[in-house]
Design a protein around this motif. Sequence first.
Motif, short mmCIF file in Angstrom:
data_model
loop_
_atom_site.label_atom_id
_atom_site.label_comp_id
_atom_site.label_asym_id
_atom_site.label_seq_id
_atom_site.Cartn_x
_atom_site.Cartn_y
_atom_site.Cartn_z
N PRO A 1 43.74 -58.62 6.72
CA PRO A 1 42.39 -58.15 7.08
C PRO A 1 41.51 -57.94 5.85
CG PRO A 1 44.03 -56.97 8.35
CD PRO A 1 44.78 -57.74 7.31
N PHE A 2 42.10 -57.40 4.78
CA PHE A 2 41.33 -57.19 3.55
C PHE A 2 40.91 -58.53 2.95
CE2 PHE A 2 41.19 -56.80 -1.09
CZ PHE A 2 40.14 -55.90 -1.21
N ARG A 3 41.82 -59.49 2.92
CA ARG A 3 41.49 -60.81 2.37
C ARG A 3 40.32 -61.45 3.12
NH1 ARG A 3 47.07 -61.73 2.46
NH2 ARG A 3 46.80 -63.25 4.16
N ARG A 4 40.38 -61.38 4.45
CA ARG A 4 39.30 -62.01 5.23
C ARG A 4 37.97 -61.28 5.02
NH1 ARG A 4 43.59 -62.11 9.46
NH2 ARG A 4 44.48 -64.22 9.41
N LEU A 5 38.04 -59.95 4.91
CA LEU A 5 36.82 -59.19 4.70
C LEU A 5 36.17 -59.55 3.37
CD1 LEU A 5 34.84 -56.94 5.52
CD2 LEU A 5 36.38 -55.30 4.40
N ILE A 6 36.94 -59.59 2.30
CA ILE A 6 36.32 -59.86 1.01
C ILE A 6 35.88 -61.33 0.90
CG2 ILE A 6 37.54 -57.98 -0.11
CD1 ILE A 6 39.20 -60.10 -1.61
N ARG B 1 33.48 -52.69 14.04
CA ARG B 1 32.63 -53.13 12.92
C ARG B 1 32.71 -54.63 12.70
NH1 ARG B 1 34.80 -47.65 9.99
NH2 ARG B 1 33.18 -46.29 10.85
N ARG B 2 33.83 -55.21 13.04
CA ARG B 2 33.97 -56.66 12.95
C ARG B 2 32.92 -57.37 13.79
NH1 ARG B 2 36.63 -60.02 16.50
NH2 ARG B 2 37.45 -58.18 17.57
N LEU B 3 32.69 -56.88 15.01
CA LEU B 3 31.71 -57.51 15.89
C LEU B 3 30.29 -57.35 15.36
CD1 LEU B 3 33.10 -56.46 19.41
CD2 LEU B 3 33.52 -58.57 18.10
N VAL B 4 30.00 -56.20 14.75
CA VAL B 4 28.69 -56.00 14.15
C VAL B 4 28.45 -57.03 13.05
CG1 VAL B 4 27.22 -54.40 12.88
CG2 VAL B 4 28.71 -53.54 14.69
N LEU B 5 29.46 -57.27 12.22
CA LEU B 5 29.32 -58.22 11.12
C LEU B 5 29.16 -59.65 11.62
CD1 LEU B 5 31.96 -56.76 8.65
CD2 LEU B 5 29.48 -56.76 8.38
N VAL B 6 29.91 -60.00 12.64
CA VAL B 6 29.80 -61.36 13.20
C VAL B 6 28.40 -61.59 13.77
CG1 VAL B 6 30.61 -62.91 15.00
CG2 VAL B 6 32.26 -61.61 13.64
N ALA C 1 31.97 -49.56 5.62
CA ALA C 1 32.86 -48.65 6.34
C ALA C 1 34.11 -49.35 6.85
CB ALA C 1 32.11 -48.02 7.52
N LEU C 2 34.07 -50.67 6.99
CA LEU C 2 35.25 -51.40 7.46
C LEU C 2 36.33 -51.49 6.39
CD1 LEU C 2 36.60 -53.10 9.69
CD2 LEU C 2 35.34 -55.10 8.80
N LEU C 3 35.94 -51.52 5.13
CA LEU C 3 36.92 -51.75 4.07
C LEU C 3 38.08 -50.75 4.09
CD1 LEU C 3 36.44 -52.95 0.50
CD2 LEU C 3 37.71 -50.84 0.86
N PRO C 4 37.84 -49.43 4.16
CA PRO C 4 38.99 -48.50 4.16
C PRO C 4 39.90 -48.65 5.37
CG PRO C 4 36.94 -47.31 4.54
CD PRO C 4 36.57 -48.69 4.13
N VAL D 1 38.91 -60.47 11.03
CA VAL D 1 39.31 -59.16 10.50
C VAL D 1 39.75 -58.27 11.65
CG1 VAL D 1 38.62 -57.14 9.16
CG2 VAL D 1 37.72 -59.40 8.56
N ARG D 2 41.05 -58.09 11.82
CA ARG D 2 41.60 -57.29 12.91
C ARG D 2 42.21 -56.01 12.35
NH1 ARG D 2 40.06 -59.91 17.75
NH2 ARG D 2 39.87 -62.13 17.22
N VAL D 3 41.68 -54.86 12.76
CA VAL D 3 42.15 -53.57 12.26
C VAL D 3 42.30 -52.59 13.42
CG1 VAL D 3 41.10 -53.87 9.98
CG2 VAL D 3 39.78 -52.79 11.82
#
Length: 429
Positions: A12-17, A75-80, A127-130, A190-192
Amino acid sequence: MSTPLAPLRLAPFRRLILGRAANMLGNGVAPIALAFAVLRTTGSPTQLGLVVAVRSLFNVAFVLFGGVLADRIPRRLVLVGSSALSAASQGALAALVLTHHATIPWMLVLSACNGTFAAFAMPASSALLPQTVPDELRLQANALNRMAANGAMIGGAALGGAAVATAGPGWGLAIDATTFAISGLLFAGVRVEPTKALAQESSPTPAGTGMLHELRIGWREFVARRWVWVIVAAFCFLNAAYSGAVGVLGPTIADRSFGSGGWGLVLAGETVGMLVGGVLGLRLRPQRPLLVGVACMVGSALLPFALAVGMPVAVLTGVNFLAGVGLEQAGIAWETSLQQEIPEDRLARVYSYDALGSFVAIPLAQATVGPLSAAIGVHTTLLGAAVVILGCTVAMLAVRDVRVLRIRTAAPASAPAAAPAAAPAAAPA
């Protein structure tokens, strides 16, 4: 003991960055492409100031709603969603510029759209990163996240300067639209685990939990810690001075002297410095990182001063490199401090108040710096911006809370109270 690269083991971190890096690649191109699109359409720094100010204004106007949304839905949906809409708005602007149908009214409308969509992405991304890493890897994750974004900005700034110089600003805007589409695809993966608020969504909604109630909760978290609001207040003025000097007067000077390619190098200098600053952030562990970071913000006054005295491109690039190194030290400490002290389910709202306070004066600065420079001179305006940046830095250092905060290696318990007098501090948005 964890290694500096340990967060990269987590998918998830890799996909986020990677998503943020794709986004930032386009963001490195966009300011150059948009600036020269406006200047080649109108030749007016005042019109350029209006276009960038409208984007900033709508970004500030909607960022609080973005924070609430990012605390209430995944938060993933907000970013998409933000990425898809941003790709559409920048794609439309690119088409207008490429077909020579771009006008200032259209640029204003599409810049407003892009600013609105970006307002929903910033608090969600931060806020998604942590949620993607365990607490003990938070500092390394913030440094790596910022390094990836800054590395992409290096390529974006250089690519933007080259694209504008060789193919025109319309193609630069098209590149930005494409990177938004790519980032949306990456964010979708990004699945968390859901935040506490989302995990409790199945229970009946309590009375009085509307938008204003959610904003009040976020406001209480924001003002409870003096180190948060002091830094944000200072950056309100610092960012305004910097954005007017560098975002409007900088490309205007470049257009009349060393050109868009040279300006791309100058902007790339800052992002190279931020990348180096990120490497230092992985290795160095100062006991009081915010004291160090805030002190380093003195470097942000270097570029306005160097522009004012007419330094060549090589010097401008060098001083912007130093500014980037310092900015990154402040940024890493700020991100880690907020994530350490703010409850996870309220973090996006605090980020949104951070963005609102830090950026609220930018539209005014961008819209007025053109007329101001015409009235008192570009040289005087740039020197004034440098003085404001220095003054804000001194003001932050004068506050005890900013000087004493220490970063813990483990996250605190769920809901901290107001920071004690001996522990608080932070850094910029």
